[in-house]
Design a protein around this motif. Structure first.
Motif, PDB file in Angstrom:
ATOM      1  N   PHE A 158       0.864  -1.177   0.000  1.00 16.67           N
ATOM      2  CA  PHE A 158       0.000   0.000   0.000  1.00 16.67           C
ATOM      3  C   PHE A 158       0.900   1.226   0.000  1.00 16.67           C
ATOM      4  O   PHE A 158       1.518   1.563   1.010  1.00 16.67           O
ATOM      5  N   ALA A 159       1.014   1.848  -1.174  1.00 20.81           N
ATOM      6  CA  ALA A 159       1.881   3.018  -1.338  1.00 20.81           C
ATOM      7  C   ALA A 159       1.102   4.062  -2.132  1.00 20.81           C
ATOM      8  O   ALA A 159       1.229   4.146  -3.355  1.00 20.81           O
ATOM      9  N   PRO A 160       0.285   4.851  -1.451  1.00 23.27           N
ATOM     10  CA  PRO A 160      -0.538   5.837  -2.151  1.00 23.27           C
ATOM     11  C   PRO A 160       0.294   6.985  -2.704  1.00 23.27           C
ATOM     12  O   PRO A 160       1.500   7.090  -2.430  1.00 23.27           O
ATOM     13  N   HIS A 161      -0.351   7.832  -3.492  1.00 23.27           N
ATOM     14  CA  HIS A 161       0.294   9.067  -3.934  1.00 23.27           C
ATOM     15  C   HIS A 161       0.864   9.777  -2.716  1.00 23.27           C
ATOM     16  O   HIS A 161       0.244   9.844  -1.650  1.00 23.27           O
ATOM     17  N   PHE A 162       2.059  10.316  -2.866  1.00 24.23           N
ATOM     18  CA  PHE A 162       2.788  10.923  -1.747  1.00 24.23           C
ATOM     19  C   PHE A 162       1.937  11.945  -0.990  1.00 24.23           C
ATOM     20  O   PHE A 162       2.054  12.084   0.230  1.00 24.23           O
ATOM     21  N   ARG A 163       1.064  12.657  -1.697  1.00 21.09           N
ATOM     22  CA  ARG A 163       0.319  13.744  -1.057  1.00 21.09           C
ATOM     23  C   ARG A 163      -0.885  13.267  -0.243  1.00 21.09           C
ATOM     24  O   ARG A 163      -1.478  14.069   0.483  1.00 21.09           O
ATOM     25  N   LEU A 164      -1.262  11.994  -0.334  1.00 18.26           N
ATOM     26  CA  LEU A 164      -2.440  11.531   0.402  1.00 18.26           C
ATOM     27  C   LEU A 164      -2.274  11.733   1.904  1.00 18.26           C
ATOM     28  O   LEU A 164      -3.198  12.176   2.599  1.00 18.26           O
ATOM     29  N   PHE A 165      -1.096  11.422   2.424  1.00 18.44           N
ATOM     30  CA  PHE A 165      -0.869  11.516   3.870  1.00 18.44           C
ATOM     31  C   PHE A 165       0.157  12.571   4.254  1.00 18.44           C
ATOM     32  O   PHE A 165       0.506  12.673   5.435  1.00 18.44           O
ATOM     33  N   ASP A 166       0.647  13.362   3.304  1.00 16.50           N
ATOM     34  CA  ASP A 166       1.700  14.323   3.637  1.00 16.50           C
ATOM     35  C   ASP A 166       1.236  15.335   4.676  1.00 16.50           C
ATOM     36  O   ASP A 166       2.018  15.758   5.530  1.00 16.50           O
ATOM     37  N   ASN A 167      -0.034  15.733   4.619  1.00 20.72           N
ATOM     38  CA  ASN A 167      -0.571  16.653   5.622  1.00 20.72           C
ATOM     39  C   ASN A 167      -1.411  15.944   6.686  1.00 20.72           C
ATOM     40  O   ASN A 167      -2.057  16.585   7.508  1.00 20.72           O
ATOM     41  N   HIS A 168      -1.409  14.603   6.645  1.00 22.25           N
ATOM     42  CA  HIS A 168      -2.176  13.797   7.613  1.00 22.25           C
ATOM     43  C   HIS A 168      -1.301  12.620   8.044  1.00 22.25           C
ATOM     44  O   HIS A 168      -1.677  11.454   7.917  1.00 22.25           O
ATOM     45  N   ARG A 169      -0.138  12.938   8.562  1.00 21.94           N
ATOM     46  CA  ARG A 169       0.865  11.909   8.791  1.00 21.94           C
ATOM     47  C   ARG A 169       0.477  10.911   9.869  1.00 21.94           C
ATOM     48  O   ARG A 169       0.834   9.736   9.796  1.00 21.94           O
ATOM     49  N   GLU A 170      -0.279  11.348  10.868  1.00 24.85           N
ATOM     50  CA  GLU A 170      -0.682  10.434  11.931  1.00 24.85           C
ATOM     51  C   GLU A 170      -1.614   9.346  11.383  1.00 24.85           C
ATOM     52  O   GLU A 170      -1.556   8.190  11.816  1.00 24.85           O
ATOM     53  N   GLU A 171      -2.457   9.706  10.414  1.00 25.83           N
ATOM     54  CA  GLU A 171      -3.331   8.704   9.797  1.00 25.83           C
ATOM     55  C   GLU A 171      -2.505   7.620   9.105  1.00 25.83           C
ATOM     56  O   GLU A 171      -2.798   6.428   9.205  1.00 25.83           O
ATOM     57  N   GLY A 172      -1.463   8.032   8.393  1.00 24.59           N
ATOM     58  CA  GLY A 172      -0.589   7.055   7.756  1.00 24.59           C
ATOM     59  C   GLY A 172       0.129   6.181   8.768  1.00 24.59           C
ATOM     60  O   GLY A 172       0.260   4.957   8.577  1.00 24.59           O
TER      61      GLY A 172
END
Length: 376
Positions: free
Chosen positions: A229-243
């Motif tokens: 599971f390697a989404p587009h870099f921006r999916l979690f860049d501003n939601h790092r705790e979710e990642g």
């Protein structure tokens, strides 16, 4: 002559512009090349990648933003407003260059900030089919690099590019990946087929909000496939705790690799190492196709996509609107792949004009320098 390659976007864009900067430096010693970043860690990434080009002589600059903003970006990710602040704070720095060469379009705002003398050149950062890659504001660049005939034709039709002001045949990321290469270790210590799930970051286009957790739960329960599971870099860049929470939830499973945004998520480690691509509209599918393999596309928003050029890549594998019986759909994608093989090969040639086996950044570097000399 003095040129700047500011890397003010997320890190995945670095691999599309940096090889061109390094080739300009190596091939044109009369051109002073500066690579600049907003954060120390991004600058360190660029320096590290530059060691693959020992013949290049590049100056690395940290853009003059406040220490507080720099810490915020490092800790919480990059926002559009951070880029704009960084550009505004650096306008005096940018006025010193003959050209500013970028993989994104936010830097066009420099002209509104009084930086009007340097020629603005666009490298792009992907080769997907979505409309954003053919936005009219790209026509404000003085010179553009395009990967292949497919993009060239759509840009000509929209009046974005004009003869003499663009160069066709560049996908510099492949150059860097070849140098990094690529005797990469296996992703998993087993012989199961590996699936790459790579959802986009925009909610209105992405399969993640509607399907993502169902997909991860399916793979957690089964024992036939590995999953990256390697989404587009921006999916979690501003939601790092979710990642990070997803890594804690699934990362202990030996057949699942959860990567919300490491360097491996942007350097084609996973697109080259997977056996099947599972995703929606990320342009990484075009990179996956450099070696044609099965794909399964997720139409989570029930888009009427047939005949729409923004979804051309959905003609390269089965498309599903739900993930019920996902195992059977994956099996079907493997079984029917021969039906799509020739279309995938043609797509790669139309998109890139290369199979990734020859460098394209050297010609791009020469084209940029030639344009700047003509424009001087």
């Amino acid at each position: 002559m003095k040129v700047a390659f500011p890397l003010i976007g997320q890190r995945h864009q670095t691999l599309h512009a940096l090889p061109i900067a390094l080739e300009v430096s190596a091939r044109h010693p009369d051109v002073a090349v500066h690579v600049s970043c907003l954060t120390v860690s991004h600058l360190e990434l660029a320096r590290s990648l530059a060691t693959l080009y020992p013949e290049a002589r590049v100056q690395f600059d940290l853009l003059p933003i406040s220490a507080k903003l720099r810490r915020r970006i490092e800790q919480h990710g990059l926002r559009v407003v951070d880029r704009l602040i960084g550009l505004f704070a650096s306008r005096r720095y940018f006025r010193n260059f003959n050209s500013i060469i970028v993989p994104e379009a936010t830097s066009l705002q420099l002209r509104r900030m009084g930086v009007r003398r340097p020629k603005m050149i666009w490298t792009g950062h992907g080769a997907g089919d979505r409309a954003i890659g053919f936005a009219r504001h790209l026509g404000k660049f003085d010179f553009l690099l395009v990967p292949g005939r497919k993009v060239e034709q759509r840009m000509l039709e929209k009046g974005i590019i004009r003869p003499g002001a663009y160069h066709r045949g560049t996908y510099a990321k492949f150059d860097l990946v070849r140098r990094m290469d690529a005797k990469r270790p296996k992703l998993f210590n087993n012989n199961r087929p590996t699936i790459l799930y790579n959802p986009h970051f925009l909610r209105r286009l992405s399969s993640w909000p509607e399907m993502g957790h169902q997909i991860l739960d399916f793979f957690a329960r089964q024992d036939r496939y590995n999953l990256v599971f390697a989404p587009h870099f921006r999916l979690f860049d501003n939601h790092r705790e979710e990642g990070e929470a997803l890594k804690r939830q699934y990362g202990h499973l030996p057949h699942m690799l959860i990567d919300p945004g490491s360097h491996r998520s942007i350097d084609m480690t996973y697109t080259m190492g997977a056996d099947l691509y599972l995703g929606d509209v990320s342009s990484q599918v075009a990179e996956f196709m450099i070696r044609p393999r099965p794909c399964l596309f997720l139409n989570a928003h029930h888009v009427k996509w047939h005949g729409n050029p923004d979804y051309q890549f959905w003609t390269l594998g089965p498309v599903t609107e739900n993930v019920s019986d996902l195992g059977a759909k994956i099996e079907n994608a493997f079984e029917t792949h021969p039906r799509f093989l020739e279309a995938q090969r043609q797509y790669v040639l139309e998109t890139f004009e290369t199979l990734g086996d020859e460098p394209t950044a050297p010609a791009a570097a020469d084209a940029i320098v030639d344009f700047l000399k003509r424009a001087a």
